[in-house]
Design a protein around this motif. Structure first.
Motif, PDB file in Angstrom:
ATOM      1  N   ALA A  21       0.827  -1.208   0.000  1.00  0.00           N
ATOM      2  CA  ALA A  21       0.000   0.000   0.000  1.00  0.00           C
ATOM      3  C   ALA A  21       0.862   1.260   0.000  1.00  0.00           C
ATOM      4  CB  ALA A  21      -0.941  -0.008   1.194  1.00  0.00           C
ATOM      5  N   LEU A  22       2.027   1.205   0.615  1.00  0.00           N
ATOM      6  CA  LEU A  22       2.945   2.335   0.595  1.00  0.00           C
ATOM      7  C   LEU A  22       3.582   2.509  -0.781  1.00  0.00           C
ATOM      8  CD1 LEU A  22       4.728   1.915   4.041  1.00  0.00           C
ATOM      9  CD2 LEU A  22       3.077   3.676   3.398  1.00  0.00           C
ATOM     10  N   SER A  23       3.898   1.393  -1.436  1.00  0.00           N
ATOM     11  CA  SER A  23       4.546   1.440  -2.750  1.00  0.00           C
ATOM     12  C   SER A  23       3.585   1.821  -3.869  1.00  0.00           C
ATOM     13  CB  SER A  23       5.164   0.080  -3.091  1.00  0.00           C
ATOM     14  OG  SER A  23       6.187  -0.230  -2.196  1.00  0.00           O
ATOM     15  N   ALA A  24       2.340   1.392  -3.757  1.00  0.00           N
ATOM     16  CA  ALA A  24       1.357   1.629  -4.828  1.00  0.00           C
ATOM     17  C   ALA A  24       0.008   2.032  -4.228  1.00  0.00           C
ATOM     18  CB  ALA A  24       1.227   0.373  -5.681  1.00  0.00           C
ATOM     19  N   PRO A  25      -0.058   3.199  -3.604  1.00  0.00           N
ATOM     20  CA  PRO A  25      -1.300   3.604  -2.931  1.00  0.00           C
ATOM     21  C   PRO A  25      -2.494   3.801  -3.865  1.00  0.00           C
ATOM     22  CG  PRO A  25       0.242   5.433  -3.007  1.00  0.00           C
ATOM     23  CD  PRO A  25       0.984   4.219  -3.497  1.00  0.00           C
ATOM     24  N   ASP A  26      -2.254   3.988  -5.157  1.00  0.00           N
ATOM     25  CA  ASP A  26      -3.357   4.120  -6.115  1.00  0.00           C
ATOM     26  C   ASP A  26      -3.855   2.762  -6.598  1.00  0.00           C
ATOM     27  OD1 ASP A  26      -3.210   6.879  -5.962  1.00  0.00           O
ATOM     28  OD2 ASP A  26      -1.842   7.035  -7.662  1.00  0.00           O
ATOM     29  N   SER A  27      -3.168   1.692  -6.194  1.00  0.00           N
ATOM     30  CA  SER A  27      -3.500   0.358  -6.677  1.00  0.00           C
ATOM     31  C   SER A  27      -3.900  -0.602  -5.569  1.00  0.00           C
ATOM     32  CB  SER A  27      -2.297  -0.255  -7.403  1.00  0.00           C
ATOM     33  OG  SER A  27      -1.794   0.620  -8.372  1.00  0.00           O
ATOM     34  N   LEU A  28      -3.316  -0.412  -4.385  1.00  0.00           N
ATOM     35  CA  LEU A  28      -3.519  -1.352  -3.274  1.00  0.00           C
ATOM     36  C   LEU A  28      -3.761  -0.612  -1.971  1.00  0.00           C
ATOM     37  CD1 LEU A  28      -0.497  -3.506  -4.315  1.00  0.00           C
ATOM     38  CD2 LEU A  28      -2.809  -4.423  -4.177  1.00  0.00           C
ATOM     39  N   ALA A  29      -4.515  -1.252  -1.098  1.00  0.00           N
ATOM     40  CA  ALA A  29      -4.765  -0.706   0.235  1.00  0.00           C
ATOM     41  C   ALA A  29      -4.922  -1.871   1.196  1.00  0.00           C
ATOM     42  CB  ALA A  29      -6.029   0.141   0.238  1.00  0.00           C
ATOM     43  N   LEU A  30      -4.821  -1.576   2.471  1.00  0.00           N
ATOM     44  CA  LEU A  30      -5.132  -2.586   3.479  1.00  0.00           C
ATOM     45  C   LEU A  30      -6.616  -2.470   3.786  1.00  0.00           C
ATOM     46  CD1 LEU A  30      -2.095  -2.394   5.929  1.00  0.00           C
ATOM     47  CD2 LEU A  30      -2.460  -3.926   3.991  1.00  0.00           C
ATOM     48  N   GLY A  31      -7.299  -3.598   3.737  1.00  0.00           N
ATOM     49  CA  GLY A  31      -8.727  -3.618   3.992  1.00  0.00           C
ATOM     50  C   GLY A  31      -9.035  -3.562   5.478  1.00  0.00           C
ATOM     51  N   ALA A  32     -10.306  -3.591   5.817  1.00  0.00           N
ATOM     52  CA  ALA A  32     -10.750  -3.556   7.210  1.00  0.00           C
ATOM     53  C   ALA A  32     -10.200  -4.738   8.006  1.00  0.00           C
ATOM     54  CB  ALA A  32     -12.279  -3.540   7.264  1.00  0.00           C
ATOM     55  N   ASP A  33      -9.914  -5.831   7.310  1.00  0.00           N
ATOM     56  CA  ASP A  33      -9.354  -7.017   7.976  1.00  0.00           C
ATOM     57  C   ASP A  33      -7.840  -6.938   8.136  1.00  0.00           C
ATOM     58  OD1 ASP A  33      -8.558  -7.338   5.350  1.00  0.00           O
ATOM     59  OD2 ASP A  33      -9.512  -9.296   5.083  1.00  0.00           O
ATOM     60  N   GLY A  34      -7.238  -5.823   7.658  1.00  0.00           N
ATOM     61  CA  GLY A  34      -5.794  -5.645   7.784  1.00  0.00           C
ATOM     62  C   GLY A  34      -4.975  -6.291   6.693  1.00  0.00           C
ATOM     63  N   LEU A  35      -5.627  -6.909   5.715  1.00  0.00           N
ATOM     64  CA  LEU A  35      -4.922  -7.581   4.627  1.00  0.00           C
ATOM     65  C   LEU A  35      -4.981  -6.742   3.360  1.00  0.00           C
ATOM     66  CD1 LEU A  35      -6.168 -11.243   5.167  1.00  0.00           C
ATOM     67  CD2 LEU A  35      -4.103 -10.136   6.070  1.00  0.00           C
ATOM     68  N   ALA A  36      -4.017  -6.964   2.467  1.00  0.00           N
ATOM     69  CA  ALA A  36      -3.945  -6.221   1.210  1.00  0.00           C
ATOM     70  C   ALA A  36      -5.159  -6.508   0.342  1.00  0.00           C
ATOM     71  CB  ALA A  36      -2.670  -6.590   0.460  1.00  0.00           C
ATOM     72  N   ALA A  37      -5.569  -5.474  -0.370  1.00  0.00           N
ATOM     73  CA  ALA A  37      -6.686  -5.614  -1.302  1.00  0.00           C
ATOM     74  C   ALA A  37      -6.438  -4.690  -2.485  1.00  0.00           C
ATOM     75  CB  ALA A  37      -7.999  -5.249  -0.628  1.00  0.00           C
ATOM     76  N   PRO A  38      -6.630  -5.191  -3.712  1.00  0.00           N
ATOM     77  CA  PRO A  38      -6.481  -4.329  -4.886  1.00  0.00           C
ATOM     78  C   PRO A  38      -7.644  -3.345  -4.956  1.00  0.00           C
ATOM     79  CG  PRO A  38      -7.131  -6.540  -5.542  1.00  0.00           C
ATOM     80  CD  PRO A  38      -6.916  -6.570  -4.067  1.00  0.00           C
ATOM     81  N   LEU A  39      -7.373  -2.163  -5.458  1.00  0.00           N
ATOM     82  CA  LEU A  39      -8.396  -1.141  -5.609  1.00  0.00           C
ATOM     83  C   LEU A  39      -9.011  -1.184  -7.000  1.00  0.00           C
ATOM     84  CD1 LEU A  39      -6.564   1.865  -3.941  1.00  0.00           C
ATOM     85  CD2 LEU A  39      -8.210   0.301  -2.906  1.00  0.00           C
ATOM     86  N   ALA A  40     -10.268  -0.892  -7.079  1.00  0.00           N
ATOM     87  CA  ALA A  40     -11.035  -0.687  -8.305  1.00  0.00           C
ATOM     88  C   ALA A  40     -10.650  -1.638  -9.432  1.00  0.00           C
ATOM     89  CB  ALA A  40     -10.913   0.768  -8.733  1.00  0.00           C
ATOM     90  N   ASP A  41     -10.190  -1.066 -10.545  1.00  0.00           N
ATOM     91  CA  ASP A  41      -9.934  -1.858 -11.742  1.00  0.00           C
ATOM     92  C   ASP A  41      -8.867  -2.930 -11.547  1.00  0.00           C
ATOM     93  OD1 ASP A  41     -11.832  -0.472 -13.151  1.00  0.00           O
ATOM     94  OD2 ASP A  41     -10.405   0.911 -14.053  1.00  0.00           O
TER      95      ASP A  41
END
Length: 85
Positions: free
Chosen positions: A26-46
């Protein structure tokens, strides 16, 4: 955004059994990935479904994952792009 015919569109897959929620992606690609409510990585949108343009930050996110939980796949062909098999 106009996409050229030669633009590489990718989807991000997260191995949720491997992900430890370090947040490096999420730090490297904040427009592509985020940490979800469960604390795990999740891809954003497209990046989760239809595919979005491959960026250096996204490649860096995959490469810096400490548990290799992220993979990039071609949105058009489904084949794995990064990390290489």
């Amino acid at each position: 955004m106009t996409r050229g015919a030669d633009t590489e569109l990718v989807v991000v897959r997260v191995d949720r059994d491997r992900c430890i929620g370090s947040g490096m992606c999420a730090l490297s690609a904040p427009d592509s990935l985020a940490l979800g409510a469960d604390g795990l990585a999740a891809p954003l949108a497209d990046f989760a479904d239809g595919g979005a343009e491959l960026t250096d930050g996204l490649t860096e996110a995959v490469d810096c994952c400490p548990v290799e939980a992220l993979t990039l796949h071609s949105a058009r062909g489904g084949y794995r792009i990064d990390p290489a098999d």
